[in-house]
Motif scaffolding. Structure first.
Motif, mmCIF file in Angstrom:
data_model
loop_
_atom_site.group_PDB
_atom_site.id
_atom_site.type_symbol
_atom_site.label_atom_id
_atom_site.label_comp_id
_atom_site.label_asym_id
_atom_site.label_seq_id
_atom_site.Cartn_x
_atom_site.Cartn_y
_atom_site.Cartn_z
ATOM 1 N N GLU A 1 -26.999 30.471 10.048
ATOM 2 C CA GLU A 1 -27.444 31.044 11.325
ATOM 3 C C GLU A 1 -26.246 31.521 12.146
ATOM 4 O O GLU A 1 -26.274 32.600 12.742
ATOM 5 C CB GLU A 1 -28.223 30.005 12.136
ATOM 6 N N ALA A 2 -25.187 30.694 12.192
ATOM 7 C CA ALA A 2 -24.010 31.057 12.998
ATOM 8 C C ALA A 2 -23.359 32.322 12.453
ATOM 9 O O ALA A 2 -22.998 33.231 13.209
ATOM 10 C CB ALA A 2 -23.015 29.898 13.004
ATOM 11 N N LEU A 3 -23.231 32.415 11.116
ATOM 12 C CA LEU A 3 -22.540 33.566 10.516
ATOM 13 C C LEU A 3 -23.362 34.854 10.591
ATOM 14 O O LEU A 3 -22.814 35.950 10.488
ATOM 15 C CB LEU A 3 -22.174 33.268 9.049
ATOM 16 N N VAL B 1 -33.826 29.942 12.947
ATOM 17 C CA VAL B 1 -34.456 28.781 12.296
ATOM 18 C C VAL B 1 -34.621 27.620 13.281
ATOM 19 O O VAL B 1 -35.711 27.027 13.387
ATOM 20 C CB VAL B 1 -33.627 28.306 11.072
ATOM 21 N N HIS B 2 -33.553 27.304 14.012
ATOM 22 C CA HIS B 2 -33.618 26.132 14.889
ATOM 23 C C HIS B 2 -34.657 26.250 16.016
ATOM 24 O O HIS B 2 -35.366 25.275 16.273
ATOM 25 C CB HIS B 2 -32.220 25.785 15.425
ATOM 26 N N HIS C 1 -36.620 17.018 12.858
ATOM 27 C CA HIS C 1 -35.728 18.172 12.901
ATOM 28 C C HIS C 1 -35.372 18.743 11.520
ATOM 29 O O HIS C 1 -35.547 19.933 11.274
ATOM 30 C CB HIS C 1 -34.456 17.787 13.656
ATOM 31 N N CYS C 2 -34.863 17.905 10.633
ATOM 32 C CA CYS C 2 -34.289 18.441 9.389
ATOM 33 C C CYS C 2 -35.365 18.958 8.429
ATOM 34 O O CYS C 2 -35.204 20.032 7.844
ATOM 35 C CB CYS C 2 -33.417 17.384 8.718
ATOM 36 N N VAL C 3 -36.459 18.213 8.277
ATOM 37 C CA VAL C 3 -37.536 18.717 7.415
ATOM 38 C C VAL C 3 -38.167 19.950 8.068
ATOM 39 O O VAL C 3 -38.574 20.897 7.375
ATOM 40 C CB VAL C 3 -38.571 17.604 7.085
ATOM 41 N N VAL D 1 -39.375 25.840 8.061
ATOM 42 C CA VAL D 1 -39.186 27.169 8.653
ATOM 43 C C VAL D 1 -38.611 28.144 7.625
ATOM 44 O O VAL D 1 -38.933 29.340 7.641
ATOM 45 C CB VAL D 1 -38.280 27.082 9.913
ATOM 46 N N MET D 2 -37.794 27.647 6.694
ATOM 47 C CA MET D 2 -37.189 28.541 5.692
ATOM 48 C C MET D 2 -38.243 29.268 4.865
ATOM 49 O O MET D 2 -37.974 30.324 4.299
ATOM 50 C CB MET D 2 -36.226 27.763 4.780
#
Ligand code: FE2
Length: 373
Positions: A215-217, A274-275, A289-291, A296-297
């Motif tokens: 996401e950052a990149l 995504v977040h 959060h993680c699942v 979302v992917m």
């Protein structure tokens, strides 16, 4: 008009010191002994506070491994849900009532929830007041108690960041104490601690590091150091998740480093699409959060096409299943709630889609994305 992302990071504080490697948990003994001696020499009390994920409660060796001694406080942290500001306040009140006002250290051992709890407790013991007063940026005025972080699962990067996530039920605000004083003074990364993490959980949490960095990149707010951390985090995640067994000792060490570097990456940049969608799943449907990120992917083929392909290749390679269909047949009010809880995240969505992100993320479009999950 200044871009809302321009308030980004200009000054970064990293973790003071860290140990890395199998059996490095043993280093805690020497570290605490030194802190206790220094306190005693100043005529101060020499007790420590240990906040430990309740997963370790049945293990009778936990106290010994943590250099616990009589007079110390040991509290097991419920990690069912992210901590509320009220829960943090009650924990601090209990410690104060039991006389633990000036410990030599607050040691947090566990996942992101436990480490964030340790950071918040440390800051409140020296700054006073209530947790909610410090939700925001640079509101903490005094250094906290010496903070030691010991991650027991890898991916979220809480060990590296300058925040501690807390939800405030009264205001509906999910926000941490973003502050230089929220950074751990010492982190111990011992990959032996992640040997018993269930495979699914190991994958979901590990992918949080990968997803932060893709996401950052892909965002518009970029800087050279954030990019460097992100690239190496992704590199390490590829080595771990595209191999046959993601949980070998070498891969557990790689993922522990990826988690730390991913935390450094996100401290100097923003996430993307995504977040916010995952936050919608958390707030409306209670998905963790993680699942949630992994779910979302399923809907990210158009937004992060290369990462989408790689993510599903990794899931297949590790034979991990990601829940499917949880948003397929919801009523209109629930889709609207998901839309509201997702699109309120202005900074990451601007980073991903530009200032006019709401023209792209219409209610119809967002509903369509959730249906794909
Ligand atoms: Fe995350």
């Amino acid at each position: 008009m200044a871009n809302i992302l321009d308030s980004g990071v200009k000054l970064v504080r990293n973790v003071g010191r860290y140990n890395i490697g199998a059996s490095s948990l043993g280093e805690l003994h020497g570290l605490l002994a030194r802190l206790r001696t220094e306190a005693s020499q100043k005529g101060e009390p020499a007790y420590a506070i240990f906040l430990v994920d309740r997963y370790f409660k049945p293990d009778s060796t936990t106290g010994d491994r943590l250099a616990f001694r009589s007079g110390d406080a040991l509290k097991f942290i419920d990690t069912t849900d992210e901590p509320t500001t009220d829960e943090i306040d009650s924990l601090v009140a209990a410690l104060l009532q039991e006389g633990y006002t000036k410990p030599v250290a607050v040691v947090g051992m566990g996942g992101g929830i436990t480490m964030d709890t340790a950071k918040a407790v440390s800051n409140l013991l020296t700054n006073g007041g209530k947790a909610a007063q410090y939700q925001g940026w640079d509101l903490v005025k005094l250094p906290g108690i010496f903070k030691v972080g010991i991650p027991t699962i890898s991916g979220t990067g809480a060990e590296a960041t300058r925040t501690c996530v807390m939800t405030n039920p009264a205001s509906g605000l999910k926000l941490g104490m973003n502050s230089d004083f929220t950074v751990f003074d010492h982190v111990i990364m011992d990959p032996e601690l992640t040997a018993t993490v269930p495979r699914d959980q190991y994958f979901y949490t590990g992918m949080d590091a990968y997803i932060h960095c893709i996401e950052a990149l892909a965002g518009s707010y970029r800087n050279a150091i954030g990019d460097a951390y992100s690239r190496e985090t992704i590199n390490l995640c590829r080595q771990v998740f595209l191999e046959d067994d993601m949980q070998t000792p070498a891969n557990r060490e790689r993922l522990m480093v990826a988690s730390y570097l991913g935390g450094c990456a996100i401290a100097t940049s923003y996430v993307g699409l995504v977040h916010p969608l995952s936050a919608g799943l958390s707030v409306v449907l209670g998905v963790h959060h993680c699942v949630g990120n992994c779910i979302v992917m399923r809907a990210m083929a158009d937004y992060y096409p290369a990462a989408y392909d790689e993510f599903w290749q990794m899931a297949e390679r590790q034979r991990v299943s990601v829940p499917e269909g949880i948003c397929r047949n919801l009523d209109d009010a629930t889709y609207k709630a998901l839309y509201d809880a997702s699109t309120m995240h202005q900074k990451p969505l601007t980073n991903a889609l530009g200032e006019n992100y709401k023209a792209i993320l219409t209610l119809e479009k967002v509903t369509d994305l959730f249906r794909k999950m």
